[in-house]
Design an enzyme around this catalytic site. Structure first.
Site, PDB file in Angstrom:
ATOM      1  N   HIS A  60      34.609  36.442  56.164  1.00  0.00           N
ATOM      2  CA  HIS A  60      33.671  37.314  55.453  1.00  0.00           C
ATOM      3  C   HIS A  60      33.340  38.552  56.270  1.00  0.00           C
ATOM      4  CE1 HIS A  60      30.696  38.726  52.624  1.00  0.00           C
ATOM      5  NE2 HIS A  60      31.207  37.847  51.790  1.00  0.00           N
TER       6      HIS A  60
ATOM      7  N   THR B 140      29.711  36.688  48.280  1.00  0.00           N
ATOM      8  CA  THR B 140      29.081  35.435  48.695  1.00  0.00           C
ATOM      9  C   THR B 140      28.145  35.726  49.866  1.00  0.00           C
ATOM     10  OG1 THR B 140      31.142  34.401  48.038  1.00  0.00           O
ATOM     11  CG2 THR B 140      29.592  33.028  49.241  1.00  0.00           C
TER      12      THR B 140
ATOM     13  N   ARG C 254      40.271  48.159  34.411  1.00  0.00           N
ATOM     14  CA  ARG C 254      40.872  48.809  33.248  1.00  0.00           C
ATOM     15  C   ARG C 254      41.283  47.824  32.149  1.00  0.00           C
ATOM     16  NH1 ARG C 254      42.301  54.347  33.617  1.00  0.00           N
ATOM     17  NH2 ARG C 254      40.488  55.205  34.636  1.00  0.00           N
TER      18      ARG C 254
ATOM     19  N   GLY D 293      39.643  39.438  53.050  1.00  0.00           N
ATOM     20  CA  GLY D 293      40.013  40.003  51.761  1.00  0.00           C
ATOM     21  C   GLY D 293      39.681  41.459  51.594  1.00  0.00           C
ATOM     22  N   HIS D 294      38.392  41.737  51.403  1.00  0.00           N
ATOM     23  CA  HIS D 294      37.971  43.059  50.951  1.00  0.00           C
ATOM     24  C   HIS D 294      38.522  44.186  51.817  1.00  0.00           C
ATOM     25  CE1 HIS D 294      35.111  46.449  50.541  1.00  0.00           C
ATOM     26  NE2 HIS D 294      35.199  46.118  49.264  1.00  0.00           N
TER      27      HIS D 294
ATOM     28  N   ASP E 263      41.339  38.563  45.828  1.00  0.00           N
ATOM     29  CA  ASP E 263      40.405  38.763  44.705  1.00  0.00           C
ATOM     30  C   ASP E 263      40.330  40.219  44.248  1.00  0.00           C
ATOM     31  OD1 ASP E 263      39.706  36.110  44.927  1.00  0.00           O
ATOM     32  OD2 ASP E 263      37.756  36.488  45.860  1.00  0.00           O
ATOM     33  N   HIS E 264      40.275  41.118  45.238  1.00  0.00           N
ATOM     34  CA  HIS E 264      39.962  42.499  44.855  1.00  0.00           C
ATOM     35  C   HIS E 264      41.141  43.272  44.294  1.00  0.00           C
ATOM     36  CE1 HIS E 264      35.917  41.768  45.669  1.00  0.00           C
ATOM     37  NE2 HIS E 264      36.135  41.463  46.937  1.00  0.00           N
TER      38      HIS E 264
ATOM     39  N   HIS F 256      39.056  33.353  44.808  1.00  0.00           N
ATOM     40  CA  HIS F 256      37.763  32.807  44.373  1.00  0.00           C
ATOM     41  C   HIS F 256      37.657  32.958  42.862  1.00  0.00           C
ATOM     42  CE1 HIS F 256      33.081  33.021  45.040  1.00  0.00           C
ATOM     43  NE2 HIS F 256      33.433  32.059  44.204  1.00  0.00           N
TER      44      HIS F 256
ATOM     45  N   GLU G 200      34.282  26.470  57.050  1.00  0.00           N
ATOM     46  CA  GLU G 200      34.535  27.893  57.288  1.00  0.00           C
ATOM     47  C   GLU G 200      33.192  28.529  57.623  1.00  0.00           C
ATOM     48  OE1 GLU G 200      37.171  29.999  54.632  1.00  0.00           O
ATOM     49  OE2 GLU G 200      36.062  31.870  54.934  1.00  0.00           O
TER      50      GLU G 200
ATOM     51  N   ASN H 190      42.706  36.969  51.166  1.00  0.00           N
ATOM     52  CA  ASN H 190      41.971  36.836  49.910  1.00  0.00           C
ATOM     53  C   ASN H 190      42.355  38.011  48.993  1.00  0.00           C
ATOM     54  OD1 ASN H 190      39.931  37.296  47.950  1.00  0.00           O
ATOM     55  ND2 ASN H 190      38.591  35.888  49.039  1.00  0.00           N
TER      56      ASN H 190
ATOM     57  N   GLU I 262      38.587  29.152  46.417  1.00  0.00           N
ATOM     58  CA  GLU I 262      37.147  29.178  46.677  1.00  0.00           C
ATOM     59  C   GLU I 262      36.438  28.875  45.368  1.00  0.00           C
ATOM     60  OE1 GLU I 262      37.321  32.584  50.152  1.00  0.00           O
ATOM     61  OE2 GLU I 262      36.280  33.006  48.278  1.00  0.00           O
TER      62      GLU I 262
ATOM     63  N   ARG J  17      35.374  32.920  40.254  1.00  0.00           N
ATOM     64  CA  ARG J  17      33.917  32.935  40.094  1.00  0.00           C
ATOM     65  C   ARG J  17      33.546  32.509  38.687  1.00  0.00           C
ATOM     66  NH1 ARG J  17      31.148  35.972  44.384  1.00  0.00           N
ATOM     67  NH2 ARG J  17      29.299  35.645  43.132  1.00  0.00           N
TER      68      ARG J  17
ATOM     69  N   ARG K 246      34.834  37.603  37.353  1.00  0.00           N
ATOM     70  CA  ARG K 246      34.842  39.059  37.535  1.00  0.00           C
ATOM     71  C   ARG K 246      36.123  39.560  38.202  1.00  0.00           C
ATOM     72  NH1 ARG K 246      30.231  39.598  42.192  1.00  0.00           N
ATOM     73  NH2 ARG K 246      29.086  38.314  40.729  1.00  0.00           N
ATOM     74  N   HIS K 247      36.833  38.679  38.931  1.00  0.00           N
ATOM     75  CA  HIS K 247      38.126  39.135  39.474  1.00  0.00           C
ATOM     76  C   HIS K 247      39.246  38.157  39.099  1.00  0.00           C
ATOM     77  CE1 HIS K 247      36.392  36.851  42.806  1.00  0.00           C
ATOM     78  NE2 HIS K 247      35.618  37.850  43.195  1.00  0.00           N
TER      79      HIS K 247
HETATM   80  N1  PXP Z   1      35.842  33.357  52.994  1.00  0.00           N
HETATM   81  C1  PXP Z   1      35.034  33.038  51.953  1.00  0.00           C
HETATM   82  C2  PXP Z   1      34.609  31.629  51.803  1.00  0.00           C
HETATM   83  C3  PXP Z   1      34.649  34.020  51.022  1.00  0.00           C
HETATM   84  O1  PXP Z   1      33.842  33.688  49.988  1.00  0.00           O
HETATM   85  C4  PXP Z   1      35.123  35.333  51.176  1.00  0.00           C
HETATM   86  C5  PXP Z   1      34.766  36.382  50.167  1.00  0.00           C
HETATM   87  O2  PXP Z   1      35.218  36.004  48.929  1.00  0.00           O
HETATM   88  C6  PXP Z   1      35.974  35.608  52.260  1.00  0.00           C
HETATM   89  C7  PXP Z   1      36.290  34.605  53.169  1.00  0.00           C
HETATM   90  C8  PXP Z   1      36.544  36.963  52.488  1.00  0.00           C
HETATM   91  O3  PXP Z   1      35.551  37.893  52.753  1.00  0.00           O
HETATM   92  P1  PXP Z   1      35.913  39.426  52.742  1.00  0.00           P
HETATM   93  O4  PXP Z   1      36.384  39.766  51.377  1.00  0.00           O
HETATM   94  O5  PXP Z   1      34.626  40.090  53.115  1.00  0.00           O
HETATM   95  O6  PXP Z   1      36.986  39.621  53.779  1.00  0.00           O
END
Ligand code: PXP
Length: 242
Positions: free
Chosen positions: A193, A104, A21, A215-216, A12-13, A46, A154, A10, A73, A48, A52-53
């Site tokens: 997650h 989430t 910035r 992801g994170h 996103d971040h 994702h 999932e 993921n 997502e 959103r 935001r990302h």
């Molecule tokens: N799976 C889903 C459905 C999610 O919404 C997320 C967070 O966006 C993740 C996996 C990944 O979670 P994390 O960023 O905590 O690894």
């Protein structure tokens, strides 16, 4: 022997840092290219409601940059459905979304929202998009996913990730039992997650799981060791646990 466990990254971040910035660096597309180079199995993003990302224009750029399947997502809204149908990602994971949440926070209430979800699941499936529902590892939610004919669920691993001691073992058993039940009923189980180097292995060892989306932690760790090394280490830990 269990099948190979896919890793969806993921990204996103990367976009979160970019947006801090307001410019175009770091570019999530570059992250997607690195995921492909190091043998990641998919890109997860994702979009959103508040953007935001990941932003709308990122989706086509990510799809053009790699051959990897994109797992989009999305909240179960008309707006997101229209975007998904336009971009035709390989997969769409329907997630609950609250504007005020930081991430989430729980699984989708597939059981309580059957009527709202059904037309969205059907429209995505009819367009050839593999639908996944992000649910808690709960038999009621799994049954609801079956009624909705979702090919994939999932399981939300957030509670497992945050629990300690016996509570963690309970959460792990819940996910393992539900993964087995999903597979028995022809639904492909995924999980994600809050997964980290420290907590990924017991989850990766669940034989029925086909994919983890992470992801994170990977993006955070990339700040210190680089994205390539961060993904490789996760891949190694997953393989070791299998
Ligand atoms: N799976 C889903 C459905 C999610 O919404 C997320 C967070 O966006 C993740 C996996 C990944 O979670 P994390 O960023 O905590 O690894």
């Amino acid at each position: 022997m269990s099948q190979r466990l896919r890793l969806g990254v993921n990204i996103d971040h990367v976009a979160t840092i970019r947006n801090a910035r307001g410019g175009d660096h770091p570019d999530p597309v570059r992250a997607a290219e690195i995921v492909a180079q190091v043998g990641g199995d998919g890109i997860t993003a994702h979009l959103r409601e508040d953007r935001r990302h990941i932003r709308d224009e990122d989706l086509a750029r990510i799809q053009a940059a790699t051959q990897l399947p994109l797992n989009l997502e999305m909240a179960a809204t008309e707006e997101m459905l229209e975007i998904a149908l336009r971009h035709k990602p390989y997969a769409a994971c329907i997630v609950p979304e609250k504007r005020e949440e930081r991430t989430t926070e729980g699984g989708l209430d597939a059981a309580g929202q059957h009527n709202r979800l059904q037309p969205i699941v059907t429209a995505l499936s009819d367009a050839g998009i593999r639908v996944s529902l992000f649910i808690e590892a709960d038999p009621r939610q799994l049954e609801a996913a079956m009624r909705l004919s979702a090919p994939v669920v999932e399981f939300h691993t957030g509670e497992y990730a945050h629990a300690e001691g016996e509570a963690k073992a309970v959460q792990l058993r819940r996910i393992a039992d539900m993964a087995a039940l999903a597979a028995k009923n022809g639904i492909e189980p995924h999980a994600g997650h809050g997964l980290t180097y420290e907590n990924v292995q017991p989850i990766a060892a669940i034989p029925q799981l086909a994919e983890l989306n992470i992801g994170h932690y990977l993006i955070g760790e990339a700040v210190f060791i680089g994205l390539e090394a961060s993904i490789r280490r996760m891949r190694d830990l997953m393989d070791e646990a299998r």
